[in-house]
Design a protein around this motif. Structure first.
Motif, short mmCIF file in Angstrom:
data_model
loop_
_atom_site.label_atom_id
_atom_site.label_comp_id
_atom_site.label_asym_id
_atom_site.label_seq_id
_atom_site.Cartn_x
_atom_site.Cartn_y
_atom_site.Cartn_z
N ASP A 244 0.81 -1.23 0.00
CA ASP A 244 0.00 0.00 0.00
C ASP A 244 0.84 1.27 0.00
OD1 ASP A 244 0.90 -0.30 2.62
OD2 ASP A 244 -0.96 0.42 3.51
N ASP A 245 2.14 1.19 0.33
CA ASP A 245 2.98 2.39 0.30
C ASP A 245 3.72 2.52 -1.03
OD1 ASP A 245 4.81 0.36 0.49
OD2 ASP A 245 5.88 1.17 2.22
N GLN A 246 3.26 1.75 -2.05
CA GLN A 246 3.81 1.74 -3.41
C GLN A 246 5.12 0.97 -3.53
OE1 GLN A 246 2.73 5.03 -6.10
NE2 GLN A 246 2.67 6.34 -4.27
N THR A 247 5.52 0.31 -2.45
CA THR A 247 6.65 -0.61 -2.53
C THR A 247 6.22 -1.86 -3.28
OG1 THR A 247 7.64 0.17 -0.47
CG2 THR A 247 8.22 -2.05 -1.17
N VAL A 248 7.11 -2.38 -4.13
CA VAL A 248 6.84 -3.63 -4.84
C VAL A 248 8.04 -4.56 -4.63
CG1 VAL A 248 5.35 -2.53 -6.54
CG2 VAL A 248 7.78 -2.77 -7.04
N PHE A 249 7.75 -5.86 -4.58
CA PHE A 249 8.81 -6.85 -4.34
C PHE A 249 8.72 -7.93 -5.40
CE2 PHE A 249 10.36 -10.75 -2.09
CZ PHE A 249 11.69 -10.36 -1.96
N ASN A 250 9.79 -8.06 -6.19
CA ASN A 250 9.85 -9.04 -7.26
C ASN A 250 10.35 -10.37 -6.70
OD1 ASN A 250 10.40 -10.57 -9.55
ND2 ASN A 250 11.22 -8.85 -10.71
N VAL A 251 9.44 -11.30 -6.52
CA VAL A 251 9.80 -12.58 -5.92
C VAL A 251 10.79 -13.32 -6.79
CG1 VAL A 251 8.92 -14.84 -5.19
CG2 VAL A 251 7.61 -12.76 -4.68
N ARG A 252 10.54 -13.35 -8.09
CA ARG A 252 11.43 -14.11 -8.97
C ARG A 252 12.84 -13.55 -8.99
NH1 ARG A 252 9.86 -16.67 -14.83
NH2 ARG A 252 11.52 -18.25 -14.80
N ALA A 253 12.98 -12.23 -8.94
CA ALA A 253 14.31 -11.61 -8.95
C ALA A 253 15.07 -11.87 -7.66
CB ALA A 253 14.18 -10.10 -9.17
N ASN A 254 14.38 -12.40 -6.65
CA ASN A 254 15.03 -12.69 -5.37
C ASN A 254 15.08 -14.18 -5.07
OD1 ASN A 254 15.62 -10.00 -3.80
ND2 ASN A 254 13.69 -9.68 -4.87
N GLU A 255 14.97 -15.01 -6.11
CA GLU A 255 15.11 -16.45 -5.92
C GLU A 255 16.48 -16.77 -5.31
OE1 GLU A 255 12.57 -18.90 -9.12
OE2 GLU A 255 14.24 -17.82 -10.01
N GLY A 256 16.48 -17.74 -4.42
CA GLY A 256 17.73 -18.13 -3.76
C GLY A 256 17.97 -17.41 -2.45
N LEU A 257 17.10 -16.48 -2.09
CA LEU A 257 17.20 -15.81 -0.79
C LEU A 257 16.28 -16.52 0.20
CD1 LEU A 257 18.47 -13.63 -2.63
CD2 LEU A 257 17.29 -11.91 -1.24
N VAL A 258 16.82 -16.82 1.37
CA VAL A 258 16.00 -17.36 2.44
C VAL A 258 15.39 -16.19 3.20
CG1 VAL A 258 15.96 -18.72 4.58
CG2 VAL A 258 17.38 -19.45 2.63
N VAL A 259 14.08 -16.18 3.33
CA VAL A 259 13.39 -15.10 4.01
C VAL A 259 12.47 -15.65 5.09
CG1 VAL A 259 13.48 -13.57 2.00
CG2 VAL A 259 11.48 -15.05 2.36
N GLU A 260 12.19 -14.79 6.04
CA GLU A 260 11.17 -15.07 7.05
C GLU A 260 9.99 -14.15 6.76
OE1 GLU A 260 12.00 -15.67 11.51
OE2 GLU A 260 11.17 -13.62 11.40
N ILE A 261 8.79 -14.71 6.75
CA ILE A 261 7.59 -13.93 6.48
C ILE A 261 6.64 -14.05 7.66
CG2 ILE A 261 5.59 -13.64 4.96
CD1 ILE A 261 7.21 -14.79 2.69
N GLY A 262 6.29 -12.90 8.21
CA GLY A 262 5.28 -12.85 9.25
C GLY A 262 4.01 -12.24 8.71
N VAL A 263 2.87 -12.69 9.22
CA VAL A 263 1.57 -12.22 8.73
C VAL A 263 0.74 -11.72 9.92
CG1 VAL A 263 -0.54 -12.82 7.49
CG2 VAL A 263 1.64 -13.94 6.87
N ASP A 264 0.25 -10.48 9.80
CA ASP A 264 -0.67 -9.94 10.81
C ASP A 264 -2.08 -9.94 10.26
OD1 ASP A 264 1.38 -9.51 12.51
OD2 ASP A 264 1.54 -7.35 12.13
#
Length: 264
Positions: A244-264
């Motif tokens: 909603d703040d106009q940030t976008v995240f390209n999942v495919r361009a970040n393949e190979g990165l281990v991430v933690e995702i939290g959901v509220d």
């Protein structure tokens, strides 16, 4: 609730709208169900999609040593006209190259930011169009190998674009086009070797993406540099998460990165 895993491109399902799934080793998330929820992303480490080691990702989800060694990252992946398996000629691994190159391929037109030409394996239709954020697409040639598709794409690139403007695609600043008219217009430029494979009678495929709010000025998130990010998910298009703040995240361009995702 928190999830952790190595990023690979989101799996998709053709529906109205398209369904997106983020698949980890032990979990998967239906991303459509997370719309209007706040996501917390955190970069944890690297994990090369080939060797599995915590080595900095170079391209396409692979570390540098793997990228320059494995057949999955050879030049013909991005430049199909360089395919040689139909000549029984090895690049890096002939068995793999025959498996991938010697199967039906589609040359298509897709409209995501503008009308563009592209190549994909027939088995990847319509997945490839979804990944590119195309709201309409059409097949124009179906050939028996990757080489013929590649030389057709090269020939058509002189008359139609071959790149997508990701900002325009995400802003949804696009114009509907009659792709059947485009198909007929480009027919004369198809190489002689591929002329017999021209698809005479087919219709456009229309795609609907799960987006509640398009960004007016999309800003790409570099999760490696920032370390973490939190924002409300308001849309998914192509392989991008839109916040909603106009940030976008390209999942495919970040393949190979281990991430933690939290959901509220």
């Amino acid at each position: 609730m928190f999830y952790q895993g190595v990023l690979t491109k989101m799996e998709t399902e053709l529906a109205q709208p398209i369904q997106y799934y983020l698949v980890f080793e032990t979990d998967f998330l239906n991303m459509n169900q997370l719309l209007n929820k706040t996501l917390h992303l955190k970069f944890v480490k690297y994990q090369c999609l080939h060797c599995g080691l915590n080595k900095e990702i170079y391209r396409q989800g692979f570390c540098k040593s793997c990228f320059f060694d494995i057949p999955q990252a050879a030049d013909w992946i991005m430049r199909p006209e360089l395919s040689t398996a139909h000549l029984d000629k090895e690049d890096r691994d002939l068995t793999y190259e025959k498996k991938v190159q010697l199967q039906p391929h589609i040359v298509y037109l897709a409209n995501s930011s503008n009308v563009k030409v592209g190549v994909t394996r027939k088995s990847q239709v319509p997945t490839r169009w979804i990944d590119q954020g195309a709201h309409e697409a059409i097949e124009i040639v179906e050939v028996p190998n990757r080489y013929l598709a590649g030389i057709t794409e090269v020939a058509l690139k002189d008359h139609v674009a071959d790149k997508t403007n990701w900002r325009t695609m995400l802003k949804n600043d696009i114009v509907d086009e009659d792709l059947v008219v485009w198909r007929e217009r480009l027919k004369a430029y198809i190489p002689e070797e591929a002329q017999d494979y021209f698809i005479e009678n087919n219709a456009e495929t229309h795609l609907e993406f799960p987006v509640n709010q398009y960004p007016k000025n999309p800003k790409s998130l570099n999760i490696k540099k920032e370390g973490s990010y939190s924002g409300k998910l308001v849309g998914i298009k192509g392989q991008y998460l839109i916040f909603d703040d106009q940030t976008v995240f390209n999942v495919r361009a970040n393949e190979g990165l281990v991430v933690e995702i939290g959901v509220d």
